[in-house]
Enzyme design. Sequence first.
Site, PDB file in Angstrom:
ATOM      1  N   CYS A 126       2.401   1.709   3.707  1.00 62.45           N
ATOM      2  CA  CYS A 126       3.805   2.058   3.965  1.00 62.45           C
ATOM      3  C   CYS A 126       4.083   3.485   3.478  1.00 62.45           C
ATOM      4  O   CYS A 126       3.271   4.081   2.781  1.00 62.45           O
ATOM      5  CB  CYS A 126       4.732   1.070   3.264  1.00 62.45           C
ATOM      6  N   CYS A 168       3.870   3.915  -0.287  1.00 60.39           N
ATOM      7  CA  CYS A 168       2.490   3.884  -0.788  1.00 60.39           C
ATOM      8  C   CYS A 168       1.816   5.240  -0.576  1.00 60.39           C
ATOM      9  O   CYS A 168       1.137   5.751  -1.461  1.00 60.39           O
ATOM     10  CB  CYS A 168       1.695   2.795  -0.080  1.00 60.39           C
TER      11      CYS A 168
END
Length: 76
Positions: free
Chosen positions: A10, A13
């Site tokens: 994501c 991240c």
Amino acid sequence: MEIKVLGTGCAGCKALYATVEQVVKELALEAVITKEEDLMKIMEYNVMTLPALVVDGKVVAKGKLSAKEVKDVLTK
């Protein structure tokens, strides 16, 4: 020092991974940085909040972190 960023890919991240790279470079730390995106391997760390930061096999932080927070964690 071995640093892992746990996350499924994501935006948060990816941002944490970039922040960790930047902080390691700034502090001139000897570190191997890896990204762990395999959900089964992430589950082995018993983490429910992503992204998470693992240093030398130990989960040290969860969720979104600023560069200052990453510095604090890595210099403890």
